[in-house]
Design a protein around this motif. Structure first.
Motif, short mmCIF file in Angstrom:
data_model
loop_
_atom_site.label_atom_id
_atom_site.label_comp_id
_atom_site.label_asym_id
_atom_site.label_seq_id
_atom_site.Cartn_x
_atom_site.Cartn_y
_atom_site.Cartn_z
N ASP A 142 0.84 -1.21 0.00
CA ASP A 142 0.00 0.00 0.00
C ASP A 142 0.86 1.25 0.00
O ASP A 142 0.58 2.23 -0.71
N GLU A 143 1.91 1.19 0.78
CA GLU A 143 2.80 2.35 0.90
C GLU A 143 3.44 2.67 -0.45
O GLU A 143 3.48 3.83 -0.89
N LEU A 144 3.93 1.61 -1.12
CA LEU A 144 4.60 1.83 -2.40
C LEU A 144 3.61 2.29 -3.48
O LEU A 144 3.95 3.09 -4.35
N ARG A 145 2.37 1.80 -3.40
CA ARG A 145 1.35 2.22 -4.37
C ARG A 145 1.09 3.72 -4.24
O ARG A 145 0.72 4.38 -5.20
N GLU A 152 4.67 2.73 -11.34
CA GLU A 152 3.47 2.57 -12.16
C GLU A 152 2.43 1.73 -11.44
O GLU A 152 1.26 2.06 -11.37
N SER A 153 2.94 0.58 -10.92
CA SER A 153 2.03 -0.32 -10.24
C SER A 153 2.83 -1.23 -9.32
O SER A 153 4.05 -1.33 -9.43
N VAL A 154 2.13 -1.86 -8.40
CA VAL A 154 2.78 -2.76 -7.44
C VAL A 154 2.05 -4.09 -7.46
O VAL A 154 0.82 -4.14 -7.33
N ALA A 155 2.79 -5.16 -7.66
CA ALA A 155 2.17 -6.49 -7.72
C ALA A 155 2.58 -7.32 -6.51
O ALA A 155 3.75 -7.38 -6.17
#
Lengths: 297, 226
Positions: A142-145, A152-155
């Motif tokens: 969540d933090e990186l998002r 761009e996105s976090v998976a």
């Protein structure tokens, strides 16, 4: 010195005699303690196995944060350095656009035409995390998002990990509740055994007090009795544990090979030692409680 | 040796067992404590070995204020004060010798030297030949003599007895009192609560009479009824 030895010999002798006179209760208390401790050991072993599984799976499940092409490299480096300091984070790896393309090409090399169509490299660079503690993954993701100017996105392959964590949490809670209940039962049984012993010897106790025996001289035998019950129960439990483990572990590992069951001897040995200590402590506390309550010396 | 200063003891039910009692007993004295049942005799005896504590006032035994000593020091006091009870308080599972030894074992003092004290105590109460009998095989008098042997085996300087002849027949009572007089002659201070009129009137020692929690008479060489 000899007086001290005499006292010790008397206390030990009185304790053993008391246990023998009260042998039915003694046996009951020993068995209860042993059952409680075997359950404790089983729970600890299961919990250990589940933890191993969570950790093992957590190591495989990386968090992948895809870096925007226009993100400042210094900003990415700073974030990576910060991530490395976080608790639960194992390894932080930067995968460049070129690396990503190479991996892509290797994986899809039978579809060369697709790759050939590509004029430029469309794959983003990424920051990949390997976790020591998967429990911190969701928060971290969540933090990186939130850092939209960088990523761009976090998976996150959360599903399996989350389920395992919740299983492990439930098992821990259930196990803890059971241990507390069983410990209470063992304490109660030991305390009651000692209470009956105190009652059976009340005349003796009264006279001892009146002729000037010290508190500890009167209490000593009862405390030893409780500790002895705990110790014997624990030793039985430890023996059962070692035998069971040596019998069962190879079979279980053969049948369910992916289960990272702790098969090493040191784990079982530590567990056995721990069990014996718990037995001793529970026995001592149980008798101390009774002696305090029922032995008004 | 034993001093009570303005001692008052009220039990939770409101009974005033002792009411502002002061008295002094010297070393090697033999004192009878008389008075009706419930007058406070047993309470007075229990105060001396710290079996109970007064609500106010002080109790001294051998210059130690026993009302002030800590719990830890109580055993030390009790090793200086031998106590004899009406109901003997012997352990039924132990024989005569073992009952006497029990005192020394309870305090970790039993060894080769103190084993001889047991022999001497049994000889003094004339039970050497019955040392291996259990209490239920003994007469009341023999049981009380066992209890006396137990009380004196540690050579306590003070002996207190609470109605020691209460359960004994005439002959056994006289055996017991003669034994206590003998022990007193050997150097012990003896305080004996009793209802035995004949004994008090015959022996003629100091008599302290208590009634309703107060000392109403303190007479050297007195009789039971003053």
């Amino acid at each position: 010195m000899t007086a001290k030895l005499n006292v010790l010999r008397y206390i030990l002798g009185a304790a053993m005699l008391g246990l023998w006179r009260n042998r039915t209760m003694t046996l009951g208390a020993v068995v209860t303690t042993a059952v409680m401790l075997v359950t404790l050991a089983a729970f600890l072993a299961i919990n250990d196995t589940l933890n191993e599984m969570v950790t093992a799976l957590g190591r495989k499940s990386n968090l992948i944060a895809y870096v925007r092409d226009d993100a400042r490299p210094s900003r990415v480096t700073a974030i990576m350095q910060d991530l490395e300091q976080r608790p639960g984070v194992g390894e932080v790896v930067f995968v460049t656009k070129e690396d990503a393309l190479r991996v892509f090409q290797e994986r899809f090399f039978d579809q060369r035409d697709v790759i050939d169509i590509l004029q430029a490299n469309p794959l983003p660079a990424s920051v990949e995390l390997r976790m020591d503690d998967p429990a911190v993954l969701p928060g971290l993701a969540d933090e990186l998002r939130g850092l939209t100017e960088v990523f761009e996105s976090v998976a996150v392959p959360l599903d399996v990990v989350e389920r395992l964590i919740s299983i492990s949490n439930v098992s821990r809670a259930a196990g803890t509740a059971m241990i507390i209940a069983l410990t209470a039962v063992a304490l109660f049984v030991i305390a009651n055994t000692i209470r009956i012993a105190v009652y059976a010897r009340r005349q003796e106790i009264e006279i001892m007090k009146l002729v000037g025996a010290t508190d500890w001289f009167v209490r000593g035998p009862f405390l030893i009795e409780g500790a002895f019950i705990g110790l014997v129960g624990a030793t039985l439990a430890a023996i059962a544990l070692v035998v069971l483990y040596l019998q069962a572990a190879p079979t279980v590992t053969r049948i369910i090979s992916f289960l990272p069951i702790a098969t090493d001897v040191s784990f079982v040995r530590n567990l056995a030692v721990f069990i014996v200590l718990v037995g001793l402590v529970v026995g001592s506390i149980g008798s101390y409680v009774s002696v305090r309550r029922y032995l008004a010396v | 040796m034993i001093v009570l200063q303005n001692v008052t003891k009220v039990y939770p039910n409101g009974t005033r067992a002792l009411d502002d009692v002061s008295l002094q007993i010297e070393e090697r004295e033999f004192v009878f404590l008389v008075g009706p049942s419930g007058a406070g005799k047993t309470t007075l005896i229990r105060l001396i070995n710290r079996d109970t504590r007064p609500d106010s006032g002080s109790v001294f035994v051998e210059n130690t204020e026993v009302t002030r000593i800590s719990r830890r020091q109580v055993p030390k006091l009790r090793r200086r004060v031998g106590v004899i009870y009406q109901d003997y308080k012997l352990l039924p599972g132990l024989n005569v010798r073992q009952n006497v030894e029990f005192v020394l074992k309870s305090t970790g003092e039993f060894n080769g030297r103190t084993s001889r004290w047991v022999d001497e105590a049994l000889a003094l109460v004339q039970l050497s030949d019955r040392a291996d009998h259990h209490p239920h095989e003994l007469s009341g008098g023999e049981q009380q003599r066992t209890a006396i042997a137990r009380a004196i085996v540690r050579r306590c300087p003070i002996l207190v007895a609470d109605e020691p002849t209460g359960n004994l027949d005439h002959a056994a009572s006289w055996d017991t009192i003669q034994l206590l007089v003998r022990i007193n002659a050997l150097g012990a201070t003896v305080l004996m609560a009793t209802h035995n009129r004949e004994i008090v009137n015959t022996i003629r020692r100091r008599v302290i009479e208590i009634a309703n929690g107060k000392v109403v008479r303190d007479e050297l060489g007195g009789g039971y009824d003053g």
